[in-house]
Structure formats: C-alpha cells, structure tokens
Design an enzyme around this catalytic site. Sequence first.
Site, PDB file in Angstrom:
ATOM      1  N   GLU A  98       0.479  -7.580  -8.508  1.00 51.89           N
ATOM      2  CA  GLU A  98       1.503  -7.486  -7.465  1.00 51.89           C
ATOM      3  C   GLU A  98       0.939  -6.989  -6.137  1.00 51.89           C
ATOM      4  O   GLU A  98       1.333  -7.475  -5.071  1.00 51.89           O
ATOM      5  CB  GLU A  98       2.604  -6.544  -7.936  1.00 51.89           C
ATOM      6  CG  GLU A  98       3.785  -6.404  -7.000  1.00 51.89           C
ATOM      7  CD  GLU A  98       4.832  -5.479  -7.599  1.00 51.89           C
ATOM      8  OE1 GLU A  98       5.358  -4.640  -6.839  1.00 51.89           O
ATOM      9  OE2 GLU A  98       5.108  -5.587  -8.808  1.00 51.89           O
ATOM     10  N   ASP A  99      -0.007  -6.028  -6.189  1.00 52.13           N
ATOM     11  CA  ASP A  99      -0.424  -5.333  -4.965  1.00 52.13           C
ATOM     12  C   ASP A  99      -1.880  -5.511  -4.584  1.00 52.13           C
ATOM     13  O   ASP A  99      -2.330  -4.927  -3.587  1.00 52.13           O
ATOM     14  CB  ASP A  99      -0.148  -3.823  -5.107  1.00 52.13           C
ATOM     15  CG  ASP A  99       1.339  -3.510  -5.217  1.00 52.13           C
ATOM     16  OD1 ASP A  99       2.139  -4.286  -4.679  1.00 52.13           O
ATOM     17  OD2 ASP A  99       1.682  -2.488  -5.852  1.00 52.13           O
TER      18      ASP A  99
END
Length: 729
Positions: A98-99
């Site tokens: 996600e990051d």
Amino acid sequence: MRSLRRLSRAALLGQAPRRDGLPDAMEHVAKVHRAHHPGADLGALRRAYLLAESSHRGQMRKSGDPYITHPLAVTLLLAQLGAETTTLTASLLHDTVEDTDVTLEQVCKEFGDEVGYLVDGVTKLEKVDHGAAAEPETFRKMLVATGNDVRVMSIKLADRLHNMRTLGVMRPEKQVRIAKVTRDVLIPLAERLGVQALKSELEDLTFAILHPEEHALARELIAEHAREPDPLTGVATSVRRLLREADIAAQVLIRPRHTVSVHRLRLKRGELGPCDFGRLLVLVEEDADCYAVLGELHTCFTPLVAEFKDFIAAPKFNLYRSLHTAFADEEGRVAEVLVRTRQMHRVAEAGVIALGNPHRASQGGEGESGGEPGGPGWLSRLLEWQSHATDTETFWAELHDELAQDGEITVYCASPGVAPAAGGGALPLPAGATCVDAAYARFGEAAHSCIGARVNGRLTALSTVLRDGDAVQLFMEPAAASVPSGPSPEWLEHARTPAARIAIRHWLAAHPPAPEPELAPAGATGGGEDARAGLFAGTGSSTSVRGGAAEEAHAEGRAGVRTARRREWGEGAPVAEAAASVVVEEPHAVVRLAGCCTPVPPDNVTGFAVRGGTVTVHRDSCHSVARMTATGRRPVPVRWEQGASGCRVTLRAEALGRTHLLADLTEIIAAQGATVVSAEVEPPREQRVLHTYTLQLPDAAGLPALMRAMRGVAGVYDVTRAARPLPAR
C-alpha cells in the site's frame, strides 16, 4: 507499551543482526512468538522484517516515530495473542504494497501465496480510483477475503488498535470519524471473531474520543476504587482455600473491568458497589473441573441463580466458552465469577487468532486447534448478501445494520410436505430475526413465495420473532401456481437481515403494485366466461366472501359469486335441508339435517323433534346430542335409507392466507365432483383464514377423498367437518 518503546528504539538504531540471525528490533517479537510456538521457524519473520524495514526506510508516522514501528507493533500484538508464523509474516508486510514500491507479486514470490493473500486482503483501495466509496469498498474487499481466511481481519483489527493508540496526533474531526467507523464496524467484527483482548481496548479508546465526559467519569470511579483495598482480594483467598480443600487444581485471579464495562455496569445498576470493579477468573485444566468448581461455589456460598449462564454446554456464536455465576459470601460480598479451562481462556481472549485459520481446521497445521467450530454463520450470511448489494451505499448501510445485531441464534428449519422445499437443518440467524429472515436464509430468492410458517408446531405469522432453538416449518406456494405471489411491502418491516431486505426490495422494484380493481356491486357476476362458474350452479346458491377475499373473488371473475351479510345463528335457527334420504319413524315428519354437524351416510345419527313437527338429524358425536339428551329431550330413531348416496356436507378449511387460495380450493372441489352450495371466507387473522363450504356430493363415500384432496392444497393445514352452526342466509 514498554515493549513497544523498545521496538521503537531498536528500529531507530537500525537492523544489526543477532547471533541467531534476527535483528535487535525483532528480539521481543521472537521471544513472545516462541512462548506460544516453541518450534516456530523464524526465518520468514527475519526476511519479512528486513524487507519491511528497507521499504519503509525514511517514512515517518505523524507521531514522529519511524514508520517501521507500526508493523512491528501490530506484529507484537498478534504474537501476544498466539498468532502463528504466517500471520506474523503478513503483519510485518501489511503496509508494504500500500505505501511502498513493493508489489504484491514480489510478496507472493518471496513469501508464498498464503502470505500474499493476507497482505492483499488488508491493502486499502486507492481513493484516486474509488473516491468516497474507497473506505466502504475496502471493507467489502477485506470481508470477502476474510470469508476465505479470517486471519485477514485479525491483522486489520491489530492494525486499527495500534492506530487508535496513536490517534491523538490527528485532527479532532479525523479522530471522531475514525472512532465512529471503529465503533460501528470493527468492534462488532472483533466481537464476532471472539477477539476480546483487542475488542476491549478498542472500545475504551473509542469511548474516550466519542464520549469524553462519560469516559472521564468512569476513569475517576476506577481511580477512586483503586485508592481503597479491593474486597475481591479476600473473596479470592476464600475461593482458593475452598478449591484447595476440595482437591481441585485451579488458579484464581482477579480480573478488573475495563473502562467501558464499568460505564455500562453503572448505567445498569445506578451505583457501583466495592466488588463491581472486577470479577474472579478461575482457570482449570479440564471441562469437568469447571463444573466441579461450580458445584463447590454453589454449595459453600449463596449463589445468585439469575446470574448463572453455561456457555460451555451452549457456546456463544463467536467460539466463547465459559461458566458465569455470582455468589454472596459469609460477609455479604457479592462476586461475579468466570470459570473456564486454560484453552477456553485462550480462545476467549484471542478468538480466531488463537485458532490460526478455523476454515482449514480439518487440514491441521500450526496454530490450529481441532474440535473448535469454524466458518461462522454470520460471515456466510454477510458474504451472501453483500454479493447482491451492488451499490456502495446499500452495502455500507446494510453492513452497519448487520453488525448492530447483538448475538446470534440457531433455529432448526424443516419444510412440511405441503409444498416443494429444500431440506431442513440448523440455521444460524442474528438475534431478533423473524420467520421472514428464516425463509430468505433457507431459500434465498425462492422465499418470495413463502406463504406462512409454523414455529414449534404452532401456526404463526411471518413477523414472529424467533428464539434460539425454535423449530420452524416454512410453507411455500407451489411452483405450478398460475400467478405466483410475492412479498408484500410489509415484509420489509419484519425483515432483520440484510439478505432478506435486499431480496424483498429487488422484488418490489421489479413488481410495482397494480392498480386496485373496482369491485362489482353485490350480485354482479363479473366474468361469466370463467370455466369454474358451474361450481355455483343451482337455485339459491351463493358465496359469502368477506375482507380481502372479496377482492380476490372479483379479480378472478367468478360467475355467481356475490357478497352477503353474515348473521350469527341463534337458538332455534333453521338447519340445512336434507340432501340424503333419511328414514324416520315419526309419521308425516319433515326431516332436516342439522347444520351444526352436517351428517352424511354412513355417519351414526340421532334425531330430535323440534317445533312444527320437524325432526333434525345429528351425528351421534355432535355436542348438540349430548346437550339435548341432558335436558330430557327424547331422541327420535332415524336411519339412512338403503342405497342413499348423494349428500350435503359443510367443511371447514383452515389455511394460511394467500392469493388464489379460494380459486385453488374450489378447483379441487370441482375435480372431486362436488358442487359448492355456499361458501364463507372469514377475514385473515395473523395470515390465517377460515373457509367454510357447504357442498353437494353425488356420493357420500367420496367425502374422505375430498377432504384429503382439500388438505393437499398449498397452505391448507386442516380440513374438518363443521362443528358449529352455519350462518343464516
């Protein structure tokens, strides 16, 4: 919290490896994990940490800590609850896709598809792609993934708990928004998965944000209580001595209530006593020991019977098992007690986390416990209805409603032979569910044709709220019905489950109500072309139809059907004309068959003379015979004429109200060769209706077959001979 600060310091110092190959930051996680799983292979954890640390390097949390402290903290939370290695590996990597620049394909390649599935399950959808729907659709994605592996939601719960612990650095309005979603969605999910350790802290953190004044009051009450000696300490000592003397190996602990629990108890009782801030927890080794402890407590102290609950014999739907009781000791101190085995305690605290992946329990494996149930019914229901909630708004609203249901019941659903239906069996439903919910849970969209239900052997309305353990029979309209019925808008008021509500709304949207037809005036024939019009042929024949049945009769275009006002019979009212030949010894007597019991050959009959020289003929079993004999009335000998065949009889059909019932019954009557002389339909009461037919039969011998045929009509559950007088015409 001290262990989390150690993780933060270790993360700041870098990833220097230890002699066992683990970075210093992983030391405490590894120690906790090995305490639950001594033989665990830590190689995957080491590699996962190295990838997470390098990919998150340079990223900082709003609190100012290095970002790697977050996945480390989430992993430690899960390790403390006994999660197995695969879950911990995925939790270390849960934010990488996600990051960071790490891809899901890279995770799957390096750690396997199982870890990749868990990481993907908790990865959020991008707002840039989904806009305002990103959060609801992310939860939908997580729930669908949880349907295959509940460890997805375990990681999400631990992730949210650590975020809630550090939520104070956020803007107040964002704190409130996150807290509300936590309260409405994640806390109920934690309850359903049995993860009480995470649920309790999430409740306290959410409570502090959404209700700061009530939270401060509860905390002050707890602080005031802590300033004085705890009376439960003396009670616990007495219990330990009692169990030791009874030779029961047990550990007795004082379990303090968390903040929200104290708040709820204060609302319930108004004022808290000195023993209300905690409960005794008794841990034993075997199930039988739990009941041995209970016996000693109830024998030596004064039990509060109303507080006893056996969740061992009847576990909660979220795997929770324990005995609950309360007693007053010799000093009048009242203590609540939880009695459970150590394994029960582990599951009570960690729920599905302690069981690994219950969906795969049959395959065995690390962290999994045979014998515990898996595949919860609430999750199966949720996955089913969400697939039909195609728009985000409906899904989000129904999810909130689904999770607001408190608890679960199990009913046992079987279908009677009056209509085709699926087989019966245990059916889990949320507490508060009705027969409507049971129908849709059992049959899906086929429940549109449900026409009634019987609960524990008694006919009941579809709106009836079910209780745990109820036996439910569902009556379905036959598939061959010419114009199948469907749910009414009122069903939405009785539906408690999203699956039922969504299905009903879809049907109502696809079948808008037709304009109500104008009723013909009394006496109008309305559609003489109906092939069944001959049923009412004959001078003076009529049908009295009341309530909703009048509209049904007119819409079907029945020839000869007309409404008529009903009058109750009084004493000495006329009786039915004799349609079968009866021989009576009284000369010149006019013979009539009694309308109260409508005798037909070969019934045993008795006659009584009435005013005007008329002899009424009753079945011997008729209540009127006993009444008149008791008053001294002289019976008149009567008998059926040799060779008598045709007869007139009155039958009562008790049924579940539905459209086209009148048509179906009269069609069956015609098929049996009978003619309807008159018919009476009473208004529905809780979906039950009573049809009364006076019929002309060509042969009395055909009566049993006629009654069997009428009982075979869908929705009809009994057909009997008339037992009380018919209305006068």
